[in-house]
Design an enzyme around this catalytic site. Structure first.
Site, PDB file in Angstrom:
ATOM      1  N   SER A 104      -1.952  30.087   7.128  1.00  0.00           N
ATOM      2  CA  SER A 104      -2.029  31.524   7.370  1.00  0.00           C
ATOM      3  C   SER A 104      -2.454  32.241   6.080  1.00  0.00           C
ATOM      4  O   SER A 104      -3.507  31.932   5.541  1.00  0.00           O
ATOM      5  CB  SER A 104      -0.683  32.030   7.902  1.00  0.00           C
ATOM      6  N   HIS A 143       1.056  30.068  16.425  1.00  0.00           N
ATOM      7  CA  HIS A 143       0.715  30.287  15.024  1.00  0.00           C
ATOM      8  C   HIS A 143       1.435  29.308  14.102  1.00  0.00           C
ATOM      9  O   HIS A 143       0.891  28.891  13.079  1.00  0.00           O
ATOM     10  CB  HIS A 143       1.034  31.729  14.630  1.00  0.00           C
TER      11      HIS A 143
END
Length: 242
Positions: A93, A221
């Site tokens: 990320s 995610h």
């Protein structure tokens, strides 16, 4: 030359590996810390020296000022990377962007990016401008942090500034066109990631002239947490010992 004090400040060694095995330096997500990678240690033991980056303003560096700029973080980290082993960088990320910027300053033997669209793709996210409740809601949705943390007001006060600063760093970052990397670049993503589609992650291929690979795992995610063994096997396969 980097001092031992500086390297000890930024890096936490989580697993050992024999001479010649790669050093895999891992960059945490927004709001994350070096300890987030601790559960991966047993999966890399003997295959790679797993090292996690500890950003300022959290855990044992909580008293230090936060840094809310991706390039400023990369500027501090890149000169500290030792060269006694093959160097592999892994970022998830926000950490993917820091790893990429570090790679531009100190090109590794392999760059792994996870859960992040390619840097040339701009999205006008403004989560860092939300009030505390809005910021907490975003983090809860992504399930990157144990939700119970946000049931403790004292803990919330401790972690929220770091989360906000990291979101500001990630959301205000803009890629500056320049020469592509030459090292192998491997991108990983979850097939149900609301923040990075498979197509967006696949466009990392434009950022290197070296070999590119894309690996899609099941999950959102934070697919890494549900696939630790598989991720370690894949990364180790992509980056065998020298």
């Amino acid at each position: 030359m980097a001092s031992t004090l500086d390297t000890d400040l930024w890096f936490r060694r989580l697993s050992e590996a024999p001479p010649g095995a790669p050093r895999l330096v891992c960059f945490p997500h927004a709001g994350g810390s070096a300890s987030w990678y601790q559960p991966f240690a047993r999966h890399f033991e003997g295959r790679a020296e797993l090292v996690a980056v500890q950003y300022p303003g959290r855990q044992d560096r909580r008293s230090e000022p936060l840094i809310d700029d991706i390039r400023a973080l990369a500027d501090q980290i890149a000169p500290l990377l030792p060269g006694d082993r093959p160097l592999h960088l892994f970022g998830h990320s926000m950490g993917a962007m820091i790893a990429f910027e570090v790679a531009l300053r100190h090109e590794p033997d392999h760059l792994f990016v996870s859960g992040r669209r390619a840097p040339q793709l701009v999205r006008d996210d403004r989560v860092h401008q939300r009030d505390d409740a809005g910021l907490i809601a975003e983090v809860r949705t992504l399930a990157g942090t144990n939700a119970r943390v946000f049931d403790d007001e004292e803990l919330v006060r401790m972690v929220l500034p770091a989360i906000r600063a990291d979101y500001r760093a990630a959301e205000t970052y803009r890629y500056r066109p320049g020469p592509a990397l030459r090292c192998p670049l491997t991108a990983l993503t979850g097939d149900a990631d609301p923040k990075a589609s498979v197509d967006e992650v696949g466009q990392w291929r434009e950022r290197t002239t070296g070999h590119f690979a894309l690996k899609v795992f099941s999950g959102g995610h934070f697919f890494l947490s549900d696939n630790r063994s598989a991720v370690a096997d894949f990364v180790s396969g992509e980056s065998p010992s020298a």
